[in-house]
Design a protein around this motif. Structure first.
Motif: not given
Length: 443
Positions: A73, A75, A98-99, A120-122, A235, A325, A345, A348
């Motif tokens: 979790d 980065d 994530r960022r 990048c997940t987001d 995000e 989530e 998730r 990803t």
């Protein structure tokens, strides 16, 4: 393939479950409880420890790893894990972050930090939301061959123009292939005689224009598609607004926190940012949110996203998309009236899993929680498909495969039984997960 996964959250567990049958999988996590649970639930080797340390990685025999996936979790930890792994192995490293800013830094450094691939997940989630939003009634959408080909899954209503028709009768769209029908717990690989029933989920593959025409015919849009409301400057919400902006849309973004709303307004010139509580019905009516074509709930909390989605439904919004989530909530959300639930998730994991396939697989999309996959390959000279008609090729492959689209020199070729596959063709296939390994070996 020997795969080391560091981080056994939802992403790590999803990847491990997908790979355990065909690969040597080692999972590292700090949490003793999670490690013990994985030991009994999955056919993987588990190690409790800190994956950022070379000692723990060596305990996992990192020297022999073909693929290292860092999906904790944090980065920063994921980047460090890849760097530590590269001191001991030449294996391929993947870092999940994530960022978006970190992804952009990595891209600008031309693959620095000893990370071979960064996901990048987001951003992935935002791109998925945008694709789904652009197709009315779509439950899932993915692009192949650089966007030339779309795969989409649609729910069929009782008043749909193709309800109660056979695939042969419904097949009246250029460059479109009906691949499969999901009915309750059953997956039906499409044939000409398959009857499409109300409540079915139909998977189609074809050119962008043909899939859009199909989507339009399934619905009767009463509102302007440009009216997009995003609730929450999380995000994911921020990236979704940015994604819509980059494609010429002007979404509205509702954010309750004044600091976050101000920051979003300064960074998103093409988005109208409204500072308010999205559960305030008077505010929603005053701002004519009920006129929106779609509401996207991205508050960073599953329960709040469900509440916003149900409220949007009550106001008469045609279509709702909620970010979740907890993947276990997906079916619940859609049962109570949310049109599409998107899990960051799961998006990803899907992106990462393709690196465990043969190098010929250029893209992977999972359907119905990995009951089937849509894959993109390039036809090689030694492939069982090349130089033969599709009819002859399919006779050599196991049941459960549909060739959905072919791209040749940048042009779409609609697959028919007499179509001959040539070297260099890009092919999009629908494959039942039960026969995936046999199909990949053959192609």
């Amino acid at each position: 393939m020997r795969v080391v996964i560091v981080g056994a959250g939802e992403v790590g567990r999803s990847i491990a479950a997908n790979l355990e049958a065909d690969h040597d999988v080692i999972v590292i996590d700090r949490d003793e409880r999670i490690v013990e649970e994985l030991t009994y639930s999955h056919d993987v080797l588990t190690i409790q420890g800190d994956g950022t340390t070379i000692e723990t990685l060596r305990e996992a025999d990192i020297e022999r790893a073909d693929l290292v996936i860092a999906c904790t979790d944090s980065d920063e930890s994921n980047v460090v894990i890849c760097g530590a792994a590269k001191t001991a192995t030449e294996g391929f490293t993947i870092a999940r972050v994530r960022r978006r800013t970190l992804l952009e830094t990595w891209e600008g450094s031309q693959g620095g930090f000893d990370v071979d691939f960064m996901v990048c997940t987001d951003l992935l989630t935002a791109q998925t939301i945008f694709r789904i939003s652009g197709l009315p009634a779509a439950q899932d959408v993915d692009a192949f061959i650089g966007g030339l080909v779309q795969m989409a899954e649609f729910e069929i209503d009782a008043d749909s123009p193709i309800a109660n028709q056979t695939i042969r009768d419904a097949d009246r769209y250029d460059s479109l292939t009906f691949a499969a029908v999901f009915r309750d717990d059953e997956m039906i690989v499409a044939t000409g005689e398959t009857i499409i029933q109300p409540g079915d989920y139909v998977v189609v593959i074809g050119s962008d224009d043909s899939v859009r025409n199909f989507a339009r015919d399934l619905t009767c849009e009463r509102k302007n598609r440009d009216e997009i409301v995003i609730v929450g400057a999380s995000e994911v919400g921020f990236q979704a607004a940015r994604e819509f902006e980059s494609h010429g849309y002007h979404p509205r973004l509702i954010e309750h926190d004044p600091d976050r709303a101000r920051a979003a307004a300064e960074s998103l010139p093409g988005t109208t940012v409204l500072e308010s509580d999205a559960t305030d019905v008077e505010f929603l009516e005053r701002e004519h949110v009920d006129e929106a074509n779609i509401v996207i709930a991205a508050l960073g909390n599953d329960e709040k996203n469900l509440l916003v989605s149900l409220l949007a439904r009550r106001l008469g919004i045609d279509r709702t998309v909620a970010v979740i989530e907890n993947l276990e909530y997906a079916e619940l959300f859609e049962t109570v009236g949310v049109d599409v639930a998107v899990n960051p998730r799961e998006e990803t994991a899907e992106e990462i899993v393709r690196f465990t396939r043969t190098t010929r697989t250029e893209k992977v999309a999972m359907l119905e929680h990995d009951r089937a996959e849509v894959i993109e390959i390039e036809a090689k000279l030694d492939s069982d498909l090349t130089g033969r008609t599709i009819q002859d090729s399919m006779a050599e492959l196991p049941a459960g495969v549909v060739i959905g689209a072919i791209s040749r020199g940048g042009d779409i070729v609609t697959p028919r039984g007499t179509t001959v596959i040539e070297p260099g063709d890009h092919i999009v296939l629908f494959v039942d997960s039960n026969v995936l390994d046999a199909v990949i070996e053959a192609i």
